[in-house]
Write a protein that holds these residues in place. Structure first.
Motif, PDB file in Angstrom:
ATOM      1  N   TYR A 198       0.681  -1.200  -0.447  1.00 39.21           N
ATOM      2  CA  TYR A 198      -0.291   0.217  -0.223  1.00 39.21           C
ATOM      3  C   TYR A 198       0.833   1.465   0.079  1.00 39.21           C
ATOM      4  O   TYR A 198       0.700   2.081  -1.111  1.00 39.21           O
ATOM      5  CB  TYR A 198      -0.575   0.170   1.256  1.00 39.21           C
ATOM      6  CG  TYR A 198      -2.000  -1.031   0.707  1.00 39.21           C
ATOM      7  CD1 TYR A 198      -2.920  -1.768   0.096  1.00 39.21           C
ATOM      8  CD2 TYR A 198      -2.337  -1.598   1.703  1.00 39.21           C
ATOM      9  CE1 TYR A 198      -3.701  -2.542  -0.893  1.00 39.21           C
ATOM     10  CE2 TYR A 198      -2.925  -2.782   1.763  1.00 39.21           C
ATOM     11  CZ  TYR A 198      -3.687  -3.030   0.342  1.00 39.21           C
ATOM     12  OH  TYR A 198      -4.687  -4.132   0.906  1.00 39.21           O
ATOM     13  N   PRO A 199       1.790   1.423   0.607  1.00 38.82           N
ATOM     14  CA  PRO A 199       2.643   3.008   0.457  1.00 38.82           C
ATOM     15  C   PRO A 199       3.394   3.205  -0.683  1.00 38.82           C
ATOM     16  O   PRO A 199       3.538   3.571  -1.483  1.00 38.82           O
ATOM     17  CB  PRO A 199       3.630   2.556   1.739  1.00 38.82           C
ATOM     18  CG  PRO A 199       3.548   1.444   3.014  1.00 38.82           C
ATOM     19  CD  PRO A 199       2.227   0.626   1.553  1.00 38.82           C
ATOM     20  N   ILE A 200       3.893   1.604  -0.501  1.00 40.68           N
ATOM     21  CA  ILE A 200       5.039   1.955  -2.423  1.00 40.68           C
ATOM     22  C   ILE A 200       3.401   2.322  -3.776  1.00 40.68           C
ATOM     23  O   ILE A 200       3.897   2.887  -4.275  1.00 40.68           O
ATOM     24  CB  ILE A 200       5.180   0.339  -2.751  1.00 40.68           C
ATOM     25  CG1 ILE A 200       6.120   0.101  -2.142  1.00 40.68           C
ATOM     26  CG2 ILE A 200       5.737   0.305  -3.769  1.00 40.68           C
ATOM     27  CD1 ILE A 200       6.564  -1.291  -1.936  1.00 40.68           C
ATOM     28  N   LEU A 201       2.307   1.359  -3.287  1.00 39.96           N
ATOM     29  CA  LEU A 201       1.304   2.449  -4.368  1.00 39.96           C
ATOM     30  C   LEU A 201       1.132   3.759  -4.108  1.00 39.96           C
ATOM     31  O   LEU A 201       0.633   4.156  -5.084  1.00 39.96           O
ATOM     32  CB  LEU A 201       0.034   1.221  -4.043  1.00 39.96           C
ATOM     33  CG  LEU A 201      -0.848   1.653  -5.175  1.00 39.96           C
ATOM     34  CD1 LEU A 201      -0.594   1.331  -6.756  1.00 39.96           C
ATOM     35  CD2 LEU A 201      -2.225   0.846  -4.732  1.00 39.96           C
ATOM     36  N   ILE A 202       0.725   4.131  -2.621  1.00 40.24           N
ATOM     37  CA  ILE A 202       0.881   5.357  -2.645  1.00 40.24           C
ATOM     38  C   ILE A 202       1.472   6.472  -3.552  1.00 40.24           C
ATOM     39  O   ILE A 202       1.761   7.131  -4.286  1.00 40.24           O
ATOM     40  CB  ILE A 202       0.860   5.674  -1.141  1.00 40.24           C
ATOM     41  CG1 ILE A 202      -0.756   4.803  -1.111  1.00 40.24           C
ATOM     42  CG2 ILE A 202       0.147   6.893  -1.201  1.00 40.24           C
ATOM     43  CD1 ILE A 202      -1.275   5.585   0.324  1.00 40.24           C
ATOM     44  N   LEU A 203       3.121   5.684  -3.287  1.00 39.95           N
ATOM     45  CA  LEU A 203       4.060   6.798  -3.957  1.00 39.95           C
ATOM     46  C   LEU A 203       4.433   6.374  -5.440  1.00 39.95           C
ATOM     47  O   LEU A 203       4.276   7.923  -6.315  1.00 39.95           O
ATOM     48  CB  LEU A 203       5.531   6.045  -3.308  1.00 39.95           C
ATOM     49  CG  LEU A 203       6.981   6.575  -4.318  1.00 39.95           C
ATOM     50  CD1 LEU A 203       7.003   8.044  -3.655  1.00 39.95           C
ATOM     51  CD2 LEU A 203       7.505   5.222  -3.552  1.00 39.95           C
ATOM     52  N   PHE A 204       4.399   5.526  -6.290  1.00 40.04           N
ATOM     53  CA  PHE A 204       3.720   4.847  -7.525  1.00 40.04           C
ATOM     54  C   PHE A 204       2.678   6.501  -7.962  1.00 40.04           C
ATOM     55  O   PHE A 204       3.235   6.529  -8.847  1.00 40.04           O
ATOM     56  CB  PHE A 204       3.432   3.607  -7.688  1.00 40.04           C
ATOM     57  CG  PHE A 204       3.342   2.940  -9.416  1.00 40.04           C
ATOM     58  CD1 PHE A 204       4.210   2.943  -9.691  1.00 40.04           C
ATOM     59  CD2 PHE A 204       1.629   3.333 -10.022  1.00 40.04           C
ATOM     60  CE1 PHE A 204       4.177   2.510 -10.979  1.00 40.04           C
ATOM     61  CE2 PHE A 204       1.801   3.553 -11.457  1.00 40.04           C
ATOM     62  CZ  PHE A 204       3.108   2.402 -11.698  1.00 40.04           C
ATOM     63  N   LEU A 222      -8.149  -0.004  -3.988  1.00 39.71           N
ATOM     64  CA  LEU A 222      -9.245  -0.735  -4.190  1.00 39.71           C
ATOM     65  C   LEU A 222      -9.542  -2.155  -3.973  1.00 39.71           C
ATOM     66  O   LEU A 222      -9.766  -3.640  -3.870  1.00 39.71           O
ATOM     67  CB  LEU A 222     -10.714   0.446  -4.214  1.00 39.71           C
ATOM     68  CG  LEU A 222     -11.229   1.260  -3.721  1.00 39.71           C
ATOM     69  CD1 LEU A 222     -12.551   1.743  -4.175  1.00 39.71           C
ATOM     70  CD2 LEU A 222     -11.208   1.093  -2.535  1.00 39.71           C
ATOM     71  N   ALA A 223      -8.849  -2.437  -5.487  1.00 38.79           N
ATOM     72  CA  ALA A 223      -8.684  -3.675  -6.226  1.00 38.79           C
ATOM     73  C   ALA A 223      -7.577  -4.652  -4.803  1.00 38.79           C
ATOM     74  O   ALA A 223      -7.795  -5.766  -4.708  1.00 38.79           O
ATOM     75  CB  ALA A 223      -8.400  -3.617  -7.438  1.00 38.79           C
ATOM     76  N   LEU A 224      -6.540  -3.785  -4.820  1.00 40.11           N
ATOM     77  CA  LEU A 224      -5.673  -4.036  -3.749  1.00 40.11           C
ATOM     78  C   LEU A 224      -5.948  -4.749  -2.468  1.00 40.11           C
ATOM     79  O   LEU A 224      -6.092  -5.521  -1.905  1.00 40.11           O
ATOM     80  CB  LEU A 224      -4.166  -3.659  -3.630  1.00 40.11           C
ATOM     81  CG  LEU A 224      -3.103  -3.619  -4.792  1.00 40.11           C
ATOM     82  CD1 LEU A 224      -1.984  -2.336  -4.578  1.00 40.11           C
ATOM     83  CD2 LEU A 224      -2.563  -5.109  -4.291  1.00 40.11           C
ATOM     84  N   VAL A 225      -6.979  -3.714  -2.057  1.00 35.68           N
ATOM     85  CA  VAL A 225      -7.639  -3.570  -0.822  1.00 35.68           C
ATOM     86  C   VAL A 225      -8.301  -5.594  -0.757  1.00 35.68           C
ATOM     87  O   VAL A 225      -8.432  -5.786   0.014  1.00 35.68           O
ATOM     88  CB  VAL A 225      -8.588  -2.853  -0.247  1.00 35.68           C
ATOM     89  CG1 VAL A 225      -9.312  -3.042   0.443  1.00 35.68           C
ATOM     90  CG2 VAL A 225      -7.590  -2.014   0.314  1.00 35.68           C
ATOM     91  N   GLY A 226      -9.023  -4.973  -1.796  1.00 33.71           N
ATOM     92  CA  GLY A 226     -10.227  -6.769  -1.737  1.00 33.71           C
ATOM     93  C   GLY A 226      -9.339  -7.555  -2.315  1.00 33.71           C
ATOM     94  O   GLY A 226      -9.425  -9.157  -1.825  1.00 33.71           O
TER      95      GLY A 226
END
Length: 196
Positions: free
Chosen positions: A134-140, A159-163
């Motif tokens: 998740y932090p990596i995705l936010i940085l991305f 949201l897909a990653l949360v699922g």
């Protein structure tokens, strides 16, 4: 007729012979069950390694052609994350018992240690597999957040990653409950019978 003879033999046998029969029956069932588990673990390791390589190869263009610095750094971190995930299962493999142990009791104890390592692997997978991305995705997506389409893509990805994370956590708990804990209980039962 054969069944009647077997029943007579069983009834005339001593309790010690019956206990030996029960032990050997438990051993055979356990060996079969552990064989399936070992094959499944090997399959899972292969899937993790292959998916890690696919992820790494998929994000190499992100490092080369994407103009945003946060996406380049995010791509590199996702590649490191994928390699880590792909190799994490090998840490459990060091606990796998050898079939040629000194005696069956030591084999069972090492198998219990191996199953406990697998249990710990699945119970902590939410922390090291899901929450680390998740932090990596936010940085991305940090540099393109101001663009409406990119915001939609980033929120959808998140949201897909949360699922996926919720599904992985559920699947890991189910695997521990339905497959690993019953095998540990069987091993404990067999160890008790062997120590009698």
């Amino acid at each position: 007729m054969v069944e009647d003879e077997l029943i007579k033999i069983w009834q005339s046998s001593s309790n010690q012979e019956r206990v030996k029969f029960e032990k050997s029956k438990l051993m055979i069932e356990l060996q079969s069950s552990l064989g399936r588990l070992h094959r499944w673990w090997k399959y899972m390791e292969r899937v993790n390694v292959i998916s890690g390589w696919v992820t790494v190869l998929g994000f190499i263009p992100g490092i080369i052609w994407v103009p945003y610095a946060s996406m380049k750094i995010g791509s590199a971190l996702i590649m490191v994350w994928a390699i880590y995930i792909g190799t994490r299962g090998k840490s459990v493999k060091k606990f796998k018992p050898n079939d040629l142990e000194e005696n069956y009791l030591q084999y069972l104890e090492k198998t219990r240690t191996y199953l406990l390592a697998q249990k710990r692997f699945f119970e902590t997978s939410l922390n090291w597999r899901v929450l680390t991305i998740y932090p990596i995705l936010i940085l991305f997506f940090a540099d393109i957040w101001d663009k409406p389409l990119a915001r939609y893509v980033s929120v959808s990805s998140f949201l897909a990653l949360v699922g996926i994370g919720i599904y992985e956590n559920y699947r890991s708990k189910k695997r521990v409950k339905n497959e690993i804990k019953p095998r540990i209980a069987r091993i404990d039962e067999l160890i008790e019978k062997l120590e009698e």
